[in-house]
Design a protein around this motif. Structure first.
Motif, PDB file in Angstrom:
ATOM      1  N   LYS A  10       1.016  -1.026   0.060  1.00 30.99           N
ATOM      2  CA  LYS A  10      -0.119  -0.023   0.022  1.00 30.99           C
ATOM      3  C   LYS A  10       0.834   1.064  -0.221  1.00 30.99           C
ATOM      4  N   THR A  11       0.321   2.241  -0.686  1.00 26.46           N
ATOM      5  CA  THR A  11       0.997   3.451  -0.719  1.00 26.46           C
ATOM      6  C   THR A  11       0.457   4.481   0.035  1.00 26.46           C
ATOM      7  N   LEU A  12       1.206   5.238   0.695  1.00 23.72           N
ATOM      8  CA  LEU A  12       0.698   6.534   1.395  1.00 23.72           C
ATOM      9  C   LEU A  12       1.511   7.677   0.935  1.00 23.72           C
ATOM     10  N   LEU A  13       0.963   8.764   0.555  1.00 28.25           N
ATOM     11  CA  LEU A  13       1.635   9.865   0.348  1.00 28.25           C
ATOM     12  C   LEU A  13       1.138  11.181   1.372  1.00 28.25           C
ATOM     13  N   LEU A  14       2.371  11.358   2.069  1.00 24.13           N
ATOM     14  CA  LEU A  14       2.104  12.680   3.017  1.00 24.13           C
ATOM     15  C   LEU A  14       2.582  14.058   2.324  1.00 24.13           C
ATOM     16  N   CYS A  15       1.820  14.940   2.349  1.00 23.79           N
ATOM     17  CA  CYS A  15       2.233  16.349   1.875  1.00 23.79           C
ATOM     18  C   CYS A  15       1.828  17.358   2.742  1.00 23.79           C
ATOM     19  N   GLY A  16       2.648  18.501   2.612  1.00 17.08           N
ATOM     20  CA  GLY A  16       2.441  19.551   3.400  1.00 17.08           C
ATOM     21  C   GLY A  16       3.526  20.867   3.234  1.00 17.08           C
ATOM     22  N   VAL A  17       3.739  21.585   4.125  1.00 20.07           N
ATOM     23  CA  VAL A  17       4.949  22.662   4.085  1.00 20.07           C
ATOM     24  C   VAL A  17       5.613  22.384   5.203  1.00 20.07           C
ATOM     25  N   GLY A  18       7.261  22.941   5.026  1.00 24.46           N
ATOM     26  CA  GLY A  18       8.000  22.996   6.350  1.00 24.46           C
ATOM     27  C   GLY A  18       7.308  23.534   7.551  1.00 24.46           C
ATOM     28  N   ALA A  54       7.537  23.277   0.139  1.00 28.50           N
ATOM     29  CA  ALA A  54       6.660  22.041  -0.007  1.00 28.50           C
ATOM     30  C   ALA A  54       7.639  20.803   0.448  1.00 28.50           C
ATOM     31  N   VAL A  55       6.748  19.973   1.225  1.00 23.90           N
ATOM     32  CA  VAL A  55       7.370  18.582   1.793  1.00 23.90           C
ATOM     33  C   VAL A  55       6.637  17.388   1.233  1.00 23.90           C
ATOM     34  N   ILE A  78      -3.736   9.558   0.524  1.00 19.63           N
ATOM     35  CA  ILE A  78      -2.943  11.062   0.584  1.00 19.63           C
ATOM     36  C   ILE A  78      -3.346  11.607   1.945  1.00 19.63           C
ATOM     37  N   LEU A  79      -2.458  11.933   2.785  1.00 19.20           N
ATOM     38  CA  LEU A  79      -2.698  12.679   4.055  1.00 19.20           C
ATOM     39  C   LEU A  79      -1.954  14.234   3.752  1.00 19.20           C
ATOM     40  N   SER A  80      -2.848  15.073   3.579  1.00 19.25           N
ATOM     41  CA  SER A  80      -2.340  16.452   3.314  1.00 19.25           C
ATOM     42  C   SER A  80      -2.578  17.361   4.614  1.00 19.25           C
ATOM     43  N   PHE A  81      -1.377  18.050   4.898  1.00 19.36           N
ATOM     44  CA  PHE A  81      -1.328  18.997   6.042  1.00 19.36           C
ATOM     45  C   PHE A  81      -1.691  20.487   5.686  1.00 19.36           C
TER      46      PHE A  81
END
Length: 197
Positions: A10-18, A54-55, A78-81
């Motif tokens: 399974k693939t999880l992508l976490l994205c947000g900013v520093g 971006a992180v 996708i878990l986005s901050f």
């Protein structure tokens, strides 16, 4: 917790900013998966991890994980901050995948300096993609730890993953500063309850 077929990774992508705690969240997630006896691999951080840049991290898990590739249309979660980063990373979401987004927008430097504009109707567009908007920053303040929005989001994610609440709590308690353990555990449960309700 739900049961998930682990024969395929399974693939999880976490994205947000520093500055939002994306890296810590990826570490907590990876440790929880590892504690369950599964193979897990976490990518290097892409983008700029200083405040405002971006992180993005990729966490893959299953019985066996052979690569760290997250192509477009391949992320199960996708878990986005942050809302704009969620919108930017939508192409990576698999059809029928889970999209959890902190209901908060942060203006990047080009917007603050007037060189760019924020995208319009971001929340409405995300909801159209099936996103669950989580008031993570508000819930973190309620928990008594304004910086724990990342842990609130992990709680929201935990509702879709097959790992015990006790395991999550143990990993969180082992990695956050001792004075913040109780507030972080509260933050985790507020995120979990938010998605279940």
């Amino acid at each position: 917790m739900p049961s998930i077929d682990m024969t395929e990774a399974k693939t999880l992508l976490l994205c947000g900013v520093g500055g939002q705690g994306t890296i810590l969240a990826s570490d907590l997630l990876s440790r929880t998966i590892q504690a369950a006896g599964l193979d897990v691999k976490m990518s290097e951080i892409h983008g700029m991890s200083q405040r405002g840049g971006a992180v993005t991290t990729v966490v893959r898990f299953g019985n066996e994980v052979h690569s760290m590739v997250c192509d477009e249309g391949s992320a199960d979660y996708i878990l986005s901050f942050e809302t704009t980063e969620a919108l930017r990373n939508i192409p990576f979401l698999k059809v029928g995948g889970t999209l959890l987004v902190n209901d908060e927008s942060m203006k990047p430097q080009p917007v603050l300096t007037g060189k760019a504009k924020m995208p319009e109707k971001v929340q409405e567009r995300l909801v159209a993609y099936g996103a669950k908007l989580v008031p993570a920053s508000k819930l973190a303040r309620e928990a008594g730890s304004p910086k724990s929005a990342n842990v609130v989001l992990l709680g929201a994610l935990a509702a879709s993953l097959p790992f015990s609440v006790e395991s999550w709590e143990e990993i969180i308690a082992s990695k956050v500063p001792p004075k913040t353990i109780e507030a972080n555990i509260r933050a985790f449960h507020l995120g979990l309850d938010c998605v279940k309700s």
